[in-house]
Design a protein around this motif. Structure first.
Motif, PDB file in Angstrom:
ATOM      1  N   PHE A  50       4.076  -8.997  -2.394  1.00 50.56           N
ATOM      2  CA  PHE A  50       2.837  -9.761  -2.378  1.00 50.56           C
ATOM      3  C   PHE A  50       1.739  -8.887  -1.808  1.00 50.56           C
ATOM      4  CE2 PHE A  50      -0.150 -12.326   0.242  1.00 50.56           C
ATOM      5  CZ  PHE A  50      -0.875 -12.831  -0.818  1.00 50.56           C
ATOM      6  N   ASP A  51       0.727  -8.655  -2.631  1.00 49.86           N
ATOM      7  CA  ASP A  51      -0.447  -7.887  -2.196  1.00 49.86           C
ATOM      8  C   ASP A  51      -1.586  -8.289  -3.121  1.00 49.86           C
ATOM      9  OD1 ASP A  51      -2.461  -5.909  -1.874  1.00 49.86           O
ATOM     10  OD2 ASP A  51      -0.984  -4.529  -1.056  1.00 49.86           O
ATOM     11  N   PRO A  52      -2.617  -8.949  -2.592  1.00 45.10           N
ATOM     12  CA  PRO A  52      -3.683  -9.420  -3.491  1.00 45.10           C
ATOM     13  C   PRO A  52      -4.383  -8.294  -4.246  1.00 45.10           C
ATOM     14  CG  PRO A  52      -4.232  -9.838  -1.170  1.00 45.10           C
ATOM     15  CD  PRO A  52      -2.841  -9.312  -1.205  1.00 45.10           C
ATOM     16  N   GLY A  87       0.853  -1.197   0.000  1.00 44.75           N
ATOM     17  CA  GLY A  87       0.000   0.000   0.000  1.00 44.75           C
ATOM     18  C   GLY A  87       0.877   1.230   0.000  1.00 44.75           C
ATOM     19  N   ARG A  88       0.432   2.233   0.765  1.00 47.46           N
ATOM     20  CA  ARG A  88       1.179   3.503   0.778  1.00 47.46           C
ATOM     21  C   ARG A  88       2.604   3.303   1.299  1.00 47.46           C
ATOM     22  NH1 ARG A  88      -4.203   5.027   2.305  1.00 47.46           N
ATOM     23  NH2 ARG A  88      -3.708   3.930   4.211  1.00 47.46           N
ATOM     24  N   ILE A  89       2.725   2.665   2.486  1.00 44.88           N
ATOM     25  CA  ILE A  89       4.051   2.530   3.100  1.00 44.88           C
ATOM     26  C   ILE A  89       4.911   1.540   2.306  1.00 44.88           C
ATOM     27  CG2 ILE A  89       5.287   1.832   5.206  1.00 44.88           C
ATOM     28  CD1 ILE A  89       2.742   2.868   6.755  1.00 44.88           C
ATOM     29  N   GLY A  90       4.329   0.381   1.963  1.00 46.77           N
ATOM     30  CA  GLY A  90       5.060  -0.624   1.191  1.00 46.77           C
ATOM     31  C   GLY A  90       5.640  -0.019  -0.087  1.00 46.77           C
TER      32      GLY A  90
HETATM   33  N1  LIG Z   1       4.686   1.638  13.095  1.00 45.38           N
HETATM   34  C1  LIG Z   1       3.906   2.670  12.937  1.00 45.38           C
HETATM   35  O1  LIG Z   1       3.999   3.651  13.667  1.00 45.38           O
HETATM   36  C2  LIG Z   1       2.898   2.671  11.824  1.00 45.38           C
HETATM   37  C3  LIG Z   1       2.306   1.506  11.425  1.00 45.38           C
HETATM   38  N2  LIG Z   1       1.362   1.532  10.425  1.00 45.38           N
HETATM   39  C4  LIG Z   1       0.755   0.252  10.042  1.00 45.38           C
HETATM   40  O2  LIG Z   1       1.056   0.029   8.676  1.00 45.38           O
HETATM   41  C5  LIG Z   1      -0.094  -0.482   8.035  1.00 45.38           C
HETATM   42  C6  LIG Z   1      -0.056  -0.158   6.562  1.00 45.38           C
HETATM   43  O3  LIG Z   1      -0.196   1.235   6.366  1.00 45.38           O
HETATM   44  P1  LIG Z   1      -0.456   1.844   4.909  1.00 45.38           P
HETATM   45  O4  LIG Z   1       0.591   1.382   3.961  1.00 45.38           O
HETATM   46  O5  LIG Z   1      -0.629   3.302   5.088  1.00 45.38           O
HETATM   47  O6  LIG Z   1      -1.829   1.162   4.564  1.00 45.38           O
HETATM   48  P2  LIG Z   1      -2.440   0.819   3.120  1.00 45.38           P
HETATM   49  O7  LIG Z   1      -3.866   0.543   3.335  1.00 45.38           O
HETATM   50  O8  LIG Z   1      -2.044   1.867   2.142  1.00 45.38           O
HETATM   51  O9  LIG Z   1      -1.691  -0.525   2.730  1.00 45.38           O
HETATM   52  C7  LIG Z   1      -1.987  -1.777   3.243  1.00 45.38           C
HETATM   53  C8  LIG Z   1      -1.815  -2.782   2.118  1.00 45.38           C
HETATM   54  O10 LIG Z   1      -1.924  -4.087   2.665  1.00 45.38           O
HETATM   55  C9  LIG Z   1      -2.534  -4.884   1.671  1.00 45.38           C
HETATM   56  N3  LIG Z   1      -3.089  -6.101   2.271  1.00 45.38           N
HETATM   57  C10 LIG Z   1      -4.221  -6.248   2.987  1.00 45.38           C
HETATM   58  N4  LIG Z   1      -4.389  -7.542   3.322  1.00 45.38           N
HETATM   59  C11 LIG Z   1      -3.326  -8.209   2.801  1.00 45.38           C
HETATM   60  C12 LIG Z   1      -2.938  -9.574   2.832  1.00 45.38           C
HETATM   61  N5  LIG Z   1      -3.675 -10.493   3.441  1.00 45.38           N
HETATM   62  N6  LIG Z   1      -1.789  -9.916   2.207  1.00 45.38           N
HETATM   63  C13 LIG Z   1      -1.027  -8.989   1.576  1.00 45.38           C
HETATM   64  N7  LIG Z   1      -1.363  -7.674   1.513  1.00 45.38           N
HETATM   65  C14 LIG Z   1      -2.488  -7.302   2.124  1.00 45.38           C
HETATM   66  C15 LIG Z   1      -3.605  -3.975   1.098  1.00 45.38           C
HETATM   67  O11 LIG Z   1      -4.024  -4.408  -0.168  1.00 45.38           O
HETATM   68  C16 LIG Z   1      -2.877  -2.654   1.042  1.00 45.38           C
HETATM   69  O12 LIG Z   1      -2.297  -2.439  -0.222  1.00 45.38           O
HETATM   70  C17 LIG Z   1      -1.253   0.164   8.790  1.00 45.38           C
HETATM   71  O13 LIG Z   1      -2.414  -0.614   8.712  1.00 45.38           O
HETATM   72  C18 LIG Z   1      -0.744   0.258  10.196  1.00 45.38           C
HETATM   73  O14 LIG Z   1      -1.141  -0.878  10.917  1.00 45.38           O
HETATM   74  C19 LIG Z   1       1.013   2.678   9.801  1.00 45.38           C
HETATM   75  C20 LIG Z   1       1.583   3.869  10.162  1.00 45.38           C
HETATM   76  C21 LIG Z   1       2.538   3.967  11.242  1.00 45.38           C
END
Ligand SMILES: NC(=O)C1=CN([C@@H]2O[C@H](COP(=O)(O)OP(=O)(O)OC[C@H]3O[C@@H](n4cnc5c(N)ncnc54)[C@H](O)[C@@H]3O)[C@@H](O)[C@H]2O)C=CC1
Ligand SMILES: O=C(O)C(=O)COP(=O)(O)O
Length: 524
Positions: free
Chosen positions: A167-169, A147-150
């Protein structure tokens, strides 16, 4: 005036949109602080520390919106909030860069033993041979969750000369090609990666996605990072694979329980950790706080929010166009609930004319919120309308029709019970307002507002006079009166508006008049 409880450490500067709002009162305290009266709070602002449980929400009957100044909402019981009609919003992109940079810093630190070497020098040692590292260049980096961070991590990894497997479905081939990464399966990532980093949300599906079975498939010496959520990599299984030497190093910013306390992984020298610092930069904190503060203010100004987890996004422009229809849809639902005298198992709504160009799903929810108003003790709004209907066994159908009955727009709703069906039709006329134009088989035209009385009667000479006489005898002023009939001498209806509701006695006197079939007060 609305009270906002800021329960976690949120950037004060970012709260400016709320501090600047004369209608907002900000309380910066924990939810369990005895000085906080939870019952009056309308907005709750949190980060990851406060657990927003159903029990907490039960103590907050006036809570309208929960704002997460960050991304992950796994600390909020979103289904429970939805059921209670509470909007949940987050700040999805304010901390992306900070978290990606932190992950990258952790990866570089892990490969070059920076934390360990740092401590060693501080302890007056100089062990250059002990801290020989490994280059990032040429290594395979596996990213789970693109997603955004990846995606930001992938960009940085490529600049460092790494090959990126993801890997991201939900990742399309086009986007993978654009990012210059290889989109593959989780198994391939496990088998081919030198370093694996997870960036998914924590969900039932992702919990333990890297567990013993997955770890078995990894290369010996693999490095693992979790800067997303504790539990995506199973901590117990990981501890086993660090203990047996299969895993070469681990970097963790997050834990299943925070703080982790005496955790089995903490005793290993090749496990480096930070206390959930991914989003902890001045920039990210300012971004997320400003985003949610602005959204909360927008919400209380009666405008649509953009980053809701449990409500479809709708633009301000569309929201403004929809407003008049929103009101009339709600009023139609509320009229139905006050007129139908049996259990309803189906509500079908038909849109015609210019309204069909708008987001009718939103209007259907507004109609449902009007239908449930006063019927059940939960506040029903767009967030929980469909869920509430489903829970009560009411089928909701939505249709588009070309028949607008001569109006520019028409919203027609039929409520079906076991015995009868009742239809109400409304329209919105520019510069004139909302009108109900059809009530249970009769054409009519009245303003759906205030204290109304819907009377079914026989179309006989003098009936209007008799009604007027009873009301006059009780000094009741009729504000407006509309009549409708199908044919002379048959059944007819009238809808009267008053300045205040009629008493039981006045209603019963009207009901006792010969020509009256039924009377039904409607309060809107
Ligand atoms: N350590 C920290 O301080 C922080 C941690 N985070 C964590 O990082 C996570 C991701 O953040 P973003 O990239 O902004 O979210 P995002 O929603 O942009 O990306 C999440 C990605 O995970 C994918 N995904 C969902 N289920 C999946 C699965 N079973 N297998 C593979 N991919 C799958 C989604 O398709 C999506 O592309 C957040 O949910 C949060 O828990 C976020 C910000 C700060
Ligand atoms: O935004 C996220 O998901 C985070 O994990 C950041 O959490 P925090 O706001 O720093 O407690």
């Amino acid at each position: 005036m609305y009270q906002i409880l800021v329960a976690d450490a949120i950037s004060e500067e970012g709260l400016y949109p709320l501090l600047n709002d004369t209608n907002a009162e900000i309380i910066q305290k924990k939810t369990d602080d005895p000085e906080v009266d939870l019952s009056t709070i309308k907005a709750l602002l949190v980060r990851s520390a406060t657990k927003v449980t159903d029990e907490l929400m039960a103590e907050m009957p006036n809570l309208k919106i929960i704002a997460r100044a960050g991304v992950g909402v796994d600390n909020i019981d979103v289904p429970a909030a939805t059921k209670r009609g509470i909007i949940v919003i987050n700040a999805p992109d304010g901390n992306t860069i900070s978290t990606a940079e932190h992950t990258f810093a952790m990866m570089a630190s892990l490969m070059r033993n920076i934390p360990q070497a740092h401590s060693s020098v501080k302890n007056l040692e100089w062990k250059r041979n002990q801290y020989v590292g490994t280059e990032l260049f040429g290594k395979n980096l596996g990213i789970v969750g693109m997603g955004r961070i990846g995606s930001e991590i992938a960009k940085r990894a490529k600049v460092f000369g790494m090959s990126v497997l993801v890997f991201d479905p939900f990742l399309t081939k086009e986007r993978a090609a654009k990012l210059g990464v290889e989109s593959t399966t989780l198994d391939e990532i496990l088998q081919r990666s030198d370093i694996i980093t997870v960036h998914t949300p924590l969900t039932p599906e992702t919990k333990g996605i890297i567990n013993e079975e997955a770890l078995k498939k990894t290369k010996k010496g693999v490095r693992l990072l979790n800067c997303a959520r504790g539990g995506i990599i199973d901590e117990q299984d990981l501890a086993k694979y660090v203990a047996n030497g299969h895993v070469g190093g681990v970097a963790l910013d997050v834990f299943e329980t925070e703080p982790p306390g005496e955790h089995p992984l903490l005793k290993y020298d090749n496990v480096i950790v930070t206390p959930h610092l991914g989003a902890s930069t001045k920039e990210a904190q300012l971004n997320v706080a400003t985003q949610v503060a602005q959204e909360v203010r927008t919400y209380f100004e009666g405008n649509p929010v953009s980053n809701s987890i449990n409500l479809p996004a709708i633009s301000k422009d569309i929201y403004e166009k929809i407003q008049p229809f929103y009101q009339i849809s709600k009023q139609i639902g509320n009229i139905l609930t006050q007129c139908v005298k049996e259990g309803v198992h189906e509500l079908s709504i038909t849109y015609s004319g210019s309204v069909t160009e708008l987001e009718t799903a939103y209007l259907t929810k507004a109609m449902l919120s009007g239908f449930f108003k006063g019927r059940i003790d939960v506040n029903v709004n767009e967030v929980n309308a469909l869920l509430t209907a489903k829970e009560r066994g009411i089928t909701v159908g939505e249709k588009i029709s070309t028949e607008a009955f001569g109006y520019d727009n028409c919203i027609s709703v039929t409520a079906k019970g076991e015995e009868n069906a009742f239809t109400v039709r409304g329209t919105f006329i520019d510069h004139y307002g909302p009108r109900i134009v059809y009530l249970n088989g009769f054409n009519i035209d009245f303003l759906p507002e205030g204290n109304l009385l819907y009377i079914q009667h026989m179309d006989r000479p003098g009936v209007i006079g008799h009604v007027g006489q009873v009301l006059g005898d009780h000094h009741i002023n009729i504000a407006t009166m509309q009549v409708g009939r199908k044919q002379a001498g048959g059944e007819a209806i009238m809808v009267l508006a008053f300045d205040k509701p009629l008493s039981e006695n006045e209603l019963s006197l009207l009901n006792n008049l010969d020509e009256i079939v039924s009377i039904n007060p409607i309060i809107l």
